[in-house]
Structures are given as C-alpha cells and as structure tokens.
Design an enzyme around this catalytic site. Structure first.
Site, PDB file in Angstrom:
ATOM      1  N   HIS A   1      62.645  65.596  17.345  1.00 27.28           N
ATOM      2  CA  HIS A   1      61.492  67.087  17.117  1.00 27.28           C
ATOM      3  C   HIS A   1      60.996  66.982  15.894  1.00 27.28           C
ATOM      4  CE1 HIS A   1      62.741  69.927  20.649  1.00 27.28           C
ATOM      5  NE2 HIS A   1      64.041  69.301  20.469  1.00 27.28           N
TER       6      HIS A   1
ATOM      7  N   SER B   1      66.520  72.628  17.385  1.00 29.41           N
ATOM      8  CA  SER B   1      65.466  72.462  18.615  1.00 29.41           C
ATOM      9  C   SER B   1      66.009  74.267  19.395  1.00 29.41           C
ATOM     10  CB  SER B   1      66.435  71.791  20.202  1.00 29.41           C
ATOM     11  OG  SER B   1      67.386  71.966  19.893  1.00 29.41           O
TER      12      SER B   1
ATOM     13  N   LYS C   1      58.969  63.360  23.085  1.00 34.72           N
ATOM     14  CA  LYS C   1      58.533  64.210  22.754  1.00 34.72           C
ATOM     15  C   LYS C   1      57.007  64.411  22.450  1.00 34.72           C
ATOM     16  CE  LYS C   1      63.328  66.619  23.174  1.00 34.72           C
ATOM     17  NZ  LYS C   1      64.334  66.127  21.884  1.00 34.72           N
TER      18      LYS C   1
HETATM   19  C1  LIG Z   1      65.128  65.696  22.363  1.00 34.12           C
HETATM   20  C2  LIG Z   1      67.100  64.849  21.867  1.00 34.12           C
HETATM   21  C3  LIG Z   1      67.284  63.730  22.428  1.00 34.12           C
HETATM   22  C4  LIG Z   1      66.969  62.871  23.276  1.00 34.12           C
HETATM   23  O1  LIG Z   1      65.733  62.656  23.403  1.00 34.12           O
HETATM   24  P1  LIG Z   1      65.553  61.384  24.917  1.00 34.12           P
HETATM   25  O2  LIG Z   1      64.590  60.635  24.379  1.00 34.12           O
HETATM   26  O3  LIG Z   1      64.674  62.375  25.485  1.00 34.12           O
HETATM   27  O4  LIG Z   1      66.815  61.541  25.338  1.00 34.12           O
HETATM   28  C5  LIG Z   1      68.034  63.838  20.984  1.00 34.12           C
HETATM   29  N1  LIG Z   1      68.028  63.874  19.286  1.00 34.12           N
HETATM   30  C6  LIG Z   1      67.195  65.410  19.423  1.00 34.12           C
HETATM   31  C7  LIG Z   1      67.799  65.870  18.182  1.00 34.12           C
HETATM   32  C8  LIG Z   1      66.868  65.771  20.458  1.00 34.12           C
HETATM   33  O5  LIG Z   1      66.472  66.845  20.401  1.00 34.12           O
END
Ligand SMILES: *Cc1c(COP(=O)(O)O)cnc(C)c1O
Length: 396
Positions: free
Chosen positions: A214, A186, A244
């Site tokens: 992502h 990310s 996301k």
């Molecule tokens: C954003 C993210 C999460 C968390 O996801 P949420 O649904 O916001 O709790 C978990 N793993 C990765 C790799 C992320 O980038």
C-alpha cells in the site's frame, strides 16, 4: 455424491457464518473498476478499489497490454526457470530495481505469492520472525510456511519489538532472526515506524522485510515507504505489488543482487508456477514509466484523499489516524457498520464495511479508498451520501 462428512462440514460452517453476518456475498462488476462502477445495473461511486492511481483503466496501459499480447501471445507457456522468461520479464525486473533504488528485483505472479515465496526461501525452523500483530494475511501465511518461530509484537510498538528482538537474539535459540512489517497498514492507513525498526534491526543484526503493497506508488515519490524514510540501502527485503497502485497484477521483491539471485533458485512459486503473461508485463512497464516521468497522479491521489478526509471530519465522523489516502470511517458496532455500508450502497456509494476479525471487535469501519481518478464532484456526491446516511443512523 461425494463425501458426506464434507457436506456436513460445509453446511454447518456456511450456516454459522451467515447467522453471524460474516458470510461475504460478492457483487460482480459489469464494467471496468474505475471511479464509478456498475453493479446490478446501477452506477455507483467506487470507494473500495486499490486502484490508487486509476491505472487499472488507463488507456496507455491497455494499449501496452494489447501490444505485448500481439507480439508475445496470451500466456507465458512455462515457469520462469524452464522457458517462461521473456525479455519483458527481465526489463520489468530491471525497471523495478531502478524504481525501488535497489541493485535488483524479482517478479512474482502476485503480492500474495511473493510472500509465500520470499520468506520461506530464507527462513526455516531454526529461525525466528518478529511480526507486527496487524501484518497482512499473506505475511502471516508466508511466515507459517517457513516454519520459523513466529513472535508477534504489538502494533508499531517499538519498545515491545526491541524487547522481543533482544530476548530472541540473547536466548541463542535461533539461527537467523527477521523483523517483518507492512509499510502501510491497510485497515488504518498508518505508516510503519521504519527508521526505528531499521535501528533496532542494526542493533541486533535482524533481517528486515517490508511489504509495501500500500506504499508503492503512493509514498516516497512512488518508490514507497522505504524511500520515503531514506532507508533504501538499510532494508533487506522490499516487497511491492503490481496489483494496487500499478493497476495490473503481480508482486516483486527488490533488494541486493545476491538476495535476488538466491530467490531465483530457491523460491518455489518462481520455480513451480507459470510466470506473468505478456499483457501484464507490457502494462506494468508502461505504468512504471508513467510514474517515473511525473508525480501528477500521486499528487491527485493525495489531494483527493485529503479532500475526502476533511469532508468526513467536518461532518463529524471519526476517521481514525490515517497518514495516507486510505480513509477509514470508524463506526464501531459490527451490525451498524454493515447497515451503514448497505445504506451507502443504496445511496449510490460503494464503500465496503470492514469488521471483526479483519479489524478488532468494536472498531467496525467503512474503508474508503479515494483514487487519482475521482473528480471533486464524485467526492462531493459521496460526502452528501455519508451525510444523509450518517444522520439517518444517528451517527452525526
Ligand atoms: C494486498 C496485499 C498483498 C497482496 O497483493 P496481491 O498482489 O493483491 O496479491 C500482499 N501484502 C500486503 C501488505 C497487501 O496489502
């Protein structure tokens, strides 16, 4: 009054963070998290959300959330295994499996929660986990919770992974060995080397776990990095988030049916935390339907990402080695990065500074998250602000 020791602890630690410029002040939004956001009474172009496809504010999702709420209520009322499973949960899980090209899927309350749930349901203190050094915080915490031995390998370094996998397996010290990685990293926007990881995993019989928070909705026609590389039947755990690109909230594991059956009886957030509410289920089902019907939003996301990247590069900024719409603008020095972000904010662009310890020292950056909902005019406005601030701070 409360504990004096706690007061001292909090005062000292907060003061220390503030003195180092590491204390994060939160800016509440006064309206939706769309391509333009309102903060402290002013409109700004939003380059900080994970709302890749603009679905968080999509009318069709809002209507679906309202409809599901009217039919099923505001809350789920129980954990999944008591009577907090609606037919909508089952539909969502079937849809997720179809979307991910796997036999089955299980939904959790968040992506973070999903990593807390899934890793420790399978791994324990007799096992080992090979973990990319840049893995997300929730992966790190999920690994710790399992009590397995954590063996970090250098970021996307396949020689290091192979050597460490061989050593772990040959040592005979562990029961199961897992390799775990983000699908898309990310902070830099680079993609994990999944074909090589899958080959190493097959050589040493490693369990494979890809957190594609992502990548889902972004790559592989929406299905994510595993599908992008054609590895759908070679990766054991595919993690996704509904928070996301899908634009709502929640997380899931997609994989073979036996794995999902096991998670339904062994993963603690599924057993001990109230399930996703109806509004979320309705909106997520709608979102996945939209992604299945058309790639229009993904196409727009990539076009916007490429436009922003080219614009920043033309201005003379260092945009790193992203392979996805995530667009870092690497400044380097931490204080300068913070100043840059603050000046962008004053110029009407909301783009967060990301500094140590989230990224290595000396690689402070502004992380830009273009979405399908941005217009070319908005991106041009953002680029004009980058040009003004970049010249002012002597960076270009
Ligand atoms: C954003 C993210 C999460 C968390 O996801 P949420 O649904 O916001 O709790 C978990 N793993 C990765 C790799 C992320 O980038």
């Amino acid at each position: 009054m409360g504990s004096k020791l706690l007061s001292v602890f909090l005062k000292e630690n907060i003061a220390e963070l503030k003195s180092k410029g590491l204390y994060n002040e939160i800016d509440p939004l006064e309206g939706p998290n769309g391509p333009r956001i309102s903060i402290r009474g002013a409109e700004r172009i939003n380059l900080s959300s994970n709302n890749y496809l603009g679905l968080a504010t999509d009318e069709r999702l809002i209507a679906a959330a309202v409809k599901a709420t009217e039919k099923y209520g505001a809350g789920a009322g129980a954990v999944r295994t008591i009577n907090g499973t609606f037919d909508l949960h089952v539909q969502l899980e079937e849809k997720l499996a179809e979307f991910k090209h796997t036999e089955a899927a299980i939904a959790y309350q968040s992506g973070f929660n999903c990593n807390m749930a899934a890793i420790s349901a399978v791994m324990d203190q007799n096992d080992a986990i090979l973990s990319d050094e840049l893995n997300h915080a929730s992966i790190i915490d999920g690994c710790r919770l399992s009590r397995a031995k954590i063996i970090r390998y250098r970021h996307s370094d396949m020689e290091d992974l192979r050597a460490k996998a061989e050593e772990a397996v040959r040592s005979g010290a562990y029961g199961k060995v897992m390799v775990i990685t983000d699908g898309v990293f990310s902070m830099d926007g680079d993609i994990a080397k999944l074909p090589e990881i899958a080959a190493i995993a097959e050589e040493f019989d490693l369990i494979t776990y890809v957190d594609d928070a992502h990548g889902s909705g972004v790559l592989g026609g929406g299905a994510g990095t595993v599908k992008h590389f054609g590895l759908s039947d070679r990766i054991d755990f595919q993690i996704g988030t509904l928070s996301k690109a899908i634009g709502v909230v929640g997380g899931y594991v997609a994989g073979r049916r036996e794995l999902i059956d096991w998670l339904k009886v062994r993963s603690r957030p599924f057993l001990f935390s109230t399930s996703l509410p109806p509004a979320v289920l309705g909106a997520c089902l709608e979102a996945i339907g939209i992604l299945e019907r058309s790639t229009e939003l993904q196409d727009r996301l990539w076009a916007n990402g490429n436009y922003l990247k080219q614009g920043l590069e033309k201005l003379g900024f260092n945009i790193g080695a992203s392979e996805t719409p995530i667009t870092p603008c690497i400044i380097g020095d931490e204080t300068l990065t913070q100043t840059f972000s603050k000046r962008l904010m004053e110029e009407g662009v909301y783009a967060k500074a990301i500094v140590f310890p989230t990224v290595p020292k000396g690689t402070g950056r502004i992380r830009n998250m273009p979405t399908a909902a941005h217009t070319t005019e908005m991106l041009d406005e953002a680029l004009a602000a980058y040009e003004r601030v970049g010249r002012e701070l002597g960076l270009i």
